[in-house]
Write an enzyme that holds these catalytic residues in place. Structure first.
Site, mmCIF file in Angstrom:
data_model
loop_
_atom_site.group_PDB
_atom_site.id
_atom_site.type_symbol
_atom_site.label_atom_id
_atom_site.label_comp_id
_atom_site.label_asym_id
_atom_site.label_seq_id
_atom_site.Cartn_x
_atom_site.Cartn_y
_atom_site.Cartn_z
ATOM 1 N N HIS A 198 -15.646 -40.949 23.080
ATOM 2 C CA HIS A 198 -16.210 -40.926 21.616
ATOM 3 C C HIS A 198 -17.814 -40.964 21.820
ATOM 4 O O HIS A 198 -18.376 -41.242 22.588
ATOM 5 C CB HIS A 198 -15.867 -42.547 21.144
ATOM 6 C CG HIS A 198 -16.635 -42.736 19.882
ATOM 7 N ND1 HIS A 198 -16.085 -42.084 18.680
ATOM 8 C CD2 HIS A 198 -17.664 -43.483 19.393
ATOM 9 C CE1 HIS A 198 -16.757 -42.513 17.614
ATOM 10 N NE2 HIS A 198 -17.947 -43.290 18.119
ATOM 11 N N VAL A 250 0.900 -1.247 0.092
ATOM 12 C CA VAL A 250 -0.043 0.026 0.049
ATOM 13 C C VAL A 250 0.923 1.212 -0.024
ATOM 14 O O VAL A 250 1.805 1.444 0.837
ATOM 15 C CB VAL A 250 -0.922 -0.279 1.053
ATOM 16 C CG1 VAL A 250 -1.725 1.220 1.402
ATOM 17 C CG2 VAL A 250 -1.619 -1.290 1.081
HETATM 18 P P1 NAD Z 1 -0.142 -9.635 12.936
HETATM 19 O O1 NAD Z 1 1.380 -9.231 13.397
HETATM 20 O O2 NAD Z 1 -0.732 -10.662 13.227
HETATM 21 O O3 NAD Z 1 -0.381 -9.111 11.599
HETATM 22 C C1 NAD Z 1 -0.019 -8.055 10.729
HETATM 23 C C2 NAD Z 1 -0.184 -8.384 9.380
HETATM 24 O O4 NAD Z 1 0.064 -6.999 8.696
HETATM 25 C C3 NAD Z 1 1.279 -8.935 9.007
HETATM 26 O O5 NAD Z 1 0.693 -10.111 8.188
HETATM 27 C C4 NAD Z 1 2.070 -8.277 8.148
HETATM 28 O O6 NAD Z 1 2.730 -9.026 7.347
HETATM 29 C C5 NAD Z 1 1.134 -7.333 7.660
HETATM 30 N N1 NAD Z 1 1.655 -6.030 7.165
HETATM 31 C C6 NAD Z 1 2.531 -5.192 8.027
HETATM 32 N N2 NAD Z 1 2.889 -3.881 7.427
HETATM 33 C C7 NAD Z 1 2.136 -4.081 6.257
HETATM 34 C C8 NAD Z 1 1.709 -3.095 5.326
HETATM 35 N N3 NAD Z 1 2.313 -1.806 5.206
HETATM 36 N N4 NAD Z 1 0.929 -3.458 4.315
HETATM 37 C C9 NAD Z 1 0.332 -4.698 4.338
HETATM 38 N N5 NAD Z 1 0.645 -5.411 5.183
HETATM 39 C C10 NAD Z 1 1.180 -5.274 6.067
HETATM 40 O O7 NAD Z 1 -0.556 -8.095 13.788
HETATM 41 P P2 NAD Z 1 -2.195 -7.934 14.052
HETATM 42 O O8 NAD Z 1 -3.072 -8.720 13.302
HETATM 43 O O9 NAD Z 1 -2.428 -6.359 13.870
HETATM 44 O O10 NAD Z 1 -2.399 -8.240 15.511
HETATM 45 C C11 NAD Z 1 -1.706 -7.432 16.512
HETATM 46 C C12 NAD Z 1 -1.313 -8.510 17.596
HETATM 47 O O11 NAD Z 1 -2.720 -8.850 18.376
HETATM 48 C C13 NAD Z 1 -0.617 -9.877 16.959
HETATM 49 O O12 NAD Z 1 0.553 -9.866 17.748
HETATM 50 C C14 NAD Z 1 -1.643 -10.997 17.670
HETATM 51 O O13 NAD Z 1 -0.963 -11.830 18.330
HETATM 52 C C15 NAD Z 1 -2.463 -10.125 18.758
HETATM 53 N N6 NAD Z 1 -3.962 -10.745 18.258
HETATM 54 C C16 NAD Z 1 -4.094 -11.874 18.696
HETATM 55 C C17 NAD Z 1 -5.242 -12.426 18.610
HETATM 56 C C18 NAD Z 1 -5.577 -13.840 18.895
HETATM 57 O O14 NAD Z 1 -4.754 -14.485 19.926
HETATM 58 N N7 NAD Z 1 -6.587 -14.477 18.580
HETATM 59 C C19 NAD Z 1 -6.339 -11.656 17.910
HETATM 60 C C20 NAD Z 1 -5.990 -10.434 17.429
HETATM 61 C C21 NAD Z 1 -4.802 -10.014 17.849
#
Ligand code: NAD
Ligand code: FAD
Length: 483
Positions: free
Chosen positions: A459, A253
């Site tokens: 089961h 982006v």
């Molecule tokens: P994430 O690190 O999981 O994912 C971020 C994504 O954005 C990655 O795939 C990355 O490659 C991408 N990205 C980074 N910069 C980008 C760009 N400029 N353009 C396009 N894509 C880009 O982070 P998140 O989804 O924001 O979540 C944050 C944190 O919150 C995570 O560390 C996660 O562990 C935690 N979280 C956990 C849960 C869960 O346990 N179910 C749910 C939500 C969030």
């Protein structure tokens, strides 16, 4: 009291925790359980201006997102899947206001519960801003601006994290938003854009897709879910596509601008330059540690190169008696990881045993199908050079999954050839987040594949998948063909 006046309290705490999220409040509670005089300071303010304990997790993360994932999944199933059960349902309609009211009331109940737990355990709970002045002093700025210096023997920093923002995509809180705003939309966006196909992008993308949005997810990397076992990632990608999530990999982006009530996003991928127009754009590109205003100059608490508070394996910072836990320190940004660190530190301060086994922290993505894992992926094991075996069991062969009409996905177990040690378990399918608990326990107790093989599983249950995957690792599965 005027904001300029600073007073000092005479009482001396054993432990002051700055931050009342899932890392901070358990630390304060355990400290009090250990007969330490404990306080917890938290400054979280909701959109309506009310203070609430619970941090990101309870107010704007784990809990509200799971409430909406559950509601939206039910709505989706009622519309798409009831018929196959022989249930004729007509006139199913979305009442988003009611759905959001339920989400908000769950959050309120849970955050109120934290306040009650702190009180019941004898923790002094302060609302306001905490700042470390010295290893034994914390400045509290109350909601009215009054400043008080609190004295203490130990401080635990648990200030958490905030969303990463992209300079080229400035948030306006209305059209270009973060995950918190995206949990509180009061109308279903017709076209939703999400930057980042990480955990938040997939969970929130799923919510709004099920509720009717057209969802486009722009992911910078070429690989989908690089942190997951790639067999799971491939299976997940297939099902997210079927749900209608349009995930574009390798999408860089360059800018986003709001005009005429819509957002225009410019991005480039292997095919060239593109323009995407959406009604709302969620930026979900990760979170960063939050330390602003937390530590007075000269205290000497070191940060690492990425801005996390530098700590050892027991969460000791570079200053004696100052500890740090949760999202503000290295390791996965997960509520349960922070909780265990907080409890460990409170036990260590009390002179008790404390340890976090970072090798057995489970990860769960609460999509449908749900994804959960613990330990190493097959790619990681392969790279380590250790000889390994894999057992996999599909939910298509599970009677319970069939009965639930939820036979997507599989359970995969990876174990060492030499000593049968379980190295990783990966589940994609129904209730994966619940099922992974057994694998975590097995690995925590150093169980072997044979131990799981010899453990009786009821089961018909979904947990039989792990039993059969363990058997399959030695080509002894009973309910599936061994390959
Ligand atoms: P994430 O690190 O999981 O994912 C971020 C994504 O954005 C990655 O795939 C990355 O490659 C991408 N990205 C980074 N910069 C980008 C760009 N400029 N353009 C396009 N894509 C880009 O982070 P998140 O989804 O924001 O979540 C944050 C944190 O919150 C995570 O560390 C996660 O562990 C935690 N979280 C956990 C849960 C869960 O346990 N179910 C749910 C939500 C969030
Ligand atoms: P936080 O929860 O961020 O809490 C820190 C608290 O400290 C906040 O209340 C903050 O206001 C306060 N604070 C900060 N500085 C000060 C100061 N100087 N003085 C006083 N108070 C201060 N994780 C999971 O494990 N499972 C999930 O399902 C999950 N879903 C998520 C969904 C979303 C949308 C998001 C955004 C995150 C999700 N997470 C999930 C991640 C989880 O929320 C975090 O890992 C967790 O909240 C971190 O806990 P923490 O206590 O370290 O920090």
């Amino acid at each position: 009291m005027s904001a300029a006046v600073t007073t000092a309290e005479a009482e001396v705490f054993d432990v002051i925790v700055i931050g009342g999220g899932p890392a901070g409040y358990p630390a304060a509670i355990r400290a009090a359980q250990n007969k330490l005089k404990a306080a917890c300071i938290d400054e979280w303010k909701n959109f309506d201006g009310s203070y609430a304990f619970g941090g990101t997790c309870l107010n704007a993360g784990c809990i509200p997102s799971k409430a909406l994932l559950e509601s939206s999944e039910l709505y989706h199933r009622a519309r798409e899947e009831f018929a196959v059960h022989g249930i004729k349902a007509s006139g199913i309609e979305l009442d988003l206001a009611a759905m959001q009211k339920r989400r908000a009331s769950i959050v309120k109940m849970m955050t109120g519960g934290i306040t009650a737990l702190l009180k019941a355990n004898g923790v002094k709970a302060y609302q306001g801003h905490g700042r470390l002045l010295a290893a034994d002093q914390v400045e509290l700025t109350g909601p009215d601006g009054a400043k008080t210096v609190l004295k203490t023997k130990h401080v635990i920093l648990a200030s958490g994290s905030v969303p990463v923002q992209l300079k080229s995509v400035p948030h306006d809180g209305k059209f270009i938003v973060d995950s918190w705003n995206a949990l509180e939309f009061d109308a279903v966006p017709q076209r939703l854009g999400v930057i980042g196909a990480g955990v938040i992008g997939l969970e929130l993308g799923s919510v709004w897709r099920r509720l009717g949005s057209t969802v486009t997810v722009l992911e910078a990397t070429d690989q989908f879910l690089p942190m997951a076992d790639q067999a799971v990632a491939r299976e997940a990608q297939h099902h997210f596509k079927k749900l209608g999530l349009d995930i574009k990999l390798g999408a860089k982006v360059s800018s986003a601008a709001v005009s005429g009530g819509a957002v225009s996003v410019s991005y480039a991928d292997a095919q060239g330059e593109h323009q995407l127009t959406v009604d709302k754009l969620v930026v979900a590109v990760g979170r960063r540690p939050f330390t602003e205003g937390l530590i007075a100059a000269g205290v000497g608490v070191a940060l690492d190169a990425r801005g996390f508070i530098a700590v050892d394996e027991h969460c000791r910072s570079s200053v004696p008696n100052v500890w740090a836990v949760g999202d503000v320190v290295r390791g996965p940004m997960l509520a349960h990881k922070g909780k265990e660190e907080g409890v460990m530190v409170a036990d260590l301060i009390a002179g008790l045993y404390g340890e976090v086994n970072y090798k057995t922290i489970p990860s769960v993505i609460y999509t449908a199908p749900e994804i959960a894992w613990v330990g190493l992926t097959e790619e990681q094991v392969k790279a380590s050079g250790r000889a390994y075996k894999v057992g996999s069991f599909p939910f298509t062969a599970s009677g319970r999954a069939r009965a639930m009409e939820a036979s997507i996905g599989f359970t995969k177990l990876i174990a060492a050839v030499d000593d049968d040690e379980i190295l990783g378990v990966h589940i994609i399918g129904p209730m994966a987040g619940e099922l992974i608990g057994e694998a975590v326990l097995a690995m925590e107790y150093s169980a072997s594949t044979e131990d799981i093989q010899r453990t009786i599983h009821a089961h018909p249950t979904l947990s039989e998948g792990l039993h059969e995957a363990a058997l399959a690792a030695d080509k002894r599965a009973i309910d599936a063909i061994n390959r």
